[in-house]
Design an enzyme around this catalytic site. Structure first.
Site, mmCIF file in Angstrom:
data_model
loop_
_atom_site.group_PDB
_atom_site.id
_atom_site.type_symbol
_atom_site.label_atom_id
_atom_site.label_comp_id
_atom_site.label_asym_id
_atom_site.label_seq_id
_atom_site.Cartn_x
_atom_site.Cartn_y
_atom_site.Cartn_z
ATOM 1 N N LYS A 196 0.786 -1.256 0.217
ATOM 2 C CA LYS A 196 0.014 -0.217 -0.158
ATOM 3 C C LYS A 196 0.883 0.805 -0.014
ATOM 4 C CE LYS A 196 -3.809 2.176 2.434
ATOM 5 N NZ LYS A 196 -4.253 2.401 3.699
ATOM 6 N N GLU A 234 7.220 -6.827 0.103
ATOM 7 C CA GLU A 234 6.685 -5.856 1.624
ATOM 8 C C GLU A 234 5.641 -7.490 0.787
ATOM 9 O OE1 GLU A 234 5.478 -4.306 3.934
ATOM 10 O OE2 GLU A 234 6.477 -2.298 4.087
ATOM 11 N N LYS A 249 -1.550 -1.689 -3.938
ATOM 12 C CA LYS A 249 -2.689 -0.270 -3.804
ATOM 13 C C LYS A 249 -2.268 0.606 -3.966
ATOM 14 C CE LYS A 249 -6.043 1.679 -0.455
ATOM 15 N NZ LYS A 249 -6.072 1.459 0.741
HETATM 16 C C1 PBG Z 1 -7.264 3.178 5.437
HETATM 17 C C2 PBG Z 1 -7.621 3.345 4.439
HETATM 18 C C3 PBG Z 1 -7.704 4.011 3.394
HETATM 19 C C4 PBG Z 1 -8.058 3.901 2.337
HETATM 20 C C5 PBG Z 1 -8.186 2.313 2.460
HETATM 21 N N1 PBG Z 1 -8.281 2.125 3.869
HETATM 22 C C6 PBG Z 1 -6.861 5.749 3.274
HETATM 23 C C7 PBG Z 1 -5.039 6.069 3.786
HETATM 24 O O1 PBG Z 1 -4.511 5.316 3.589
HETATM 25 O O2 PBG Z 1 -4.951 7.552 3.602
HETATM 26 C C8 PBG Z 1 -7.830 4.674 0.648
HETATM 27 C C9 PBG Z 1 -8.759 3.511 -0.800
HETATM 28 C C10 PBG Z 1 -9.032 4.780 -1.151
HETATM 29 O O3 PBG Z 1 -8.505 5.693 -1.867
HETATM 30 O O4 PBG Z 1 -10.026 4.592 -1.771
HETATM 31 N N2 PBG Z 1 -6.164 2.595 6.102
#
Ligand code: PBG
Length: 326
Positions: A196, A234, A249
């Site tokens: 992520k 990761e 992601k």
């Molecule tokens: C929280 C989370 C986020 C997203 C999914 N879970 C936001 C972040 O990390 O700031 C983003 C998902 C999206 O933008 O569609 N951990």
């Protein structure tokens, strides 16, 4: 007259011929549909930054999941917006928390007709808006692991199929797997947000789920978009910790990483097409600069072509509709 040695146009001569040679396929079965559920809400609230997306009250989720299921989408992903936030994110692992209630209700009503997934993170639930617990001025990794494990267990008690940790704490998969197993939830699977990235594409989601950090940023835990090798490490680490599905992601700016993960590892690969990707398409199509359906289709096919087995996308419902029609 010279003739081309190969005529690739021969297999593009008719619609049926093109269908015959089509390599990548896309169907509603590829999608995981996010569902935002908010505690103490009476009626649906539109999410300004994500056109056509809404936060739902508990009372509305049966209808919503019914619609999703009828479209042939096999899975949902719950995100909860709690009323109470505190420093330890305690409403995230409350057995009567909003996500736990949503899971229980859908499990009761749908049995195993839909795969229930839930986000495991702290940022919606902490007063700091960070994905982990703050100690001093830092997000403390190991204290956060205990909390993430508690969240996963409480969701498992409610009947979740798959927990999806998105906090990017080191060791989160191992900690969650151990806690699930020790509590008898050996069949609950883990789809980790393995790579992520610290992305600017999440901004609209922070509106949707009220989870913007109150200070600082997420650079000390999310992967930098400059580091492909680190992203692969990761993924590898999560696999070594026993993850069931890995995720890359965001999706669209990260197709290289989806492709590389697919090539390197024999594990299902999910891609999360995030809120910013959705909002860009929505905004441009509302201005009439692009055709929403055509652009959406191309983006989703590209993510599949890169190697994703499944896509978490806010287009899940609309794309399933147009795929049914075509
Ligand atoms: C929280 C989370 C986020 C997203 C999914 N879970 C936001 C972040 O990390 O700031 C983003 C998902 C999206 O933008 O569609 N951990």
């Amino acid at each position: 007259m010279s003739f081309p040695s190969r005529r690739l146009r021969r297999l593009r001569t008719s619609e049926k011929m093109r269908e015959l040679v089509q390599q990548t396929t896309l169907s509603s079965k590829d999608f995981i549909c996010p569902v935002f559920v908010q505690e103490d809400l009476k009626t649906r609230i539109k999410i300004e930054s994500m056109s056509e997306m809404e936060r739902l009250p508990l009372d509305d989720i049966n209808d919503e999941v019914g619609t999703i299921s009828d479209l042939g989408i096999p899975a949902i992903m719950f995100f909860g917006i709690p009323t109470k936030k505190d420093e330890t994110g305690s409403s995230a692992f409350d057995d009567n928390g909003i996500v736990q209630k949503a899971i229980t209700q859908i499990r009761q009503n749908f049995g195993d007709k839909i795969v229930i997934m839930a986000d495991v993170c702290l940022c919606q639930f902490t007063s700091t808006g960070h994905c982990g617990i703050i100690q001093g001025d830092k997000v403390d990794n190991d204290t956060s692991l205990d909390t993430l494990a508690k969240i996963a267990v409480s969701q498992a008690k409610a009947g979740v199929d798959t927990v999806s940790p998105s906090a990017m704490m080191d060791g989160q998969v191992a900690a969650i797997r151990k806690a699930l197993d020790e509590n008898g939830f050996t069949d609950v699977s883990i789809m980790s947000h393995s790579a992520k990235h610290r992305s600017n594409f999440y901004t609209p989601f922070r509106d949707a789920a009220e989870c913007a950090p109150k200070f600082g940023d997420r650079k000390t835990y999310q992967v930098s978009y400059t580091n492909a090798r680190e992203a692969m490490l990761e993924v590898e680490t999560d696999i070594n910790e026993g993850v069931d599905i890995v995720m890359i992601k965001p999706a669209l700016s990260y197709l290289d990483l989806i492709a590389e993960t697919r090539r390197r590892f024999n594990i299902p690969v999910a891609a999360y097409s995030v809120s910013g990707e959705y909002a860009l398409v929505k905004a441009a199509s509302q201005l009439g600069y692009v055709n929403e359906k055509d652009i959406t289709e191309e983006i989703l096919y590209s993510i599949k072509r890169a190697g994703a087995d499944m896509i978490v996308t806010y287009f899940a419902k609309s794309a399933s509709k147009f795929l049914q029609e075509s």
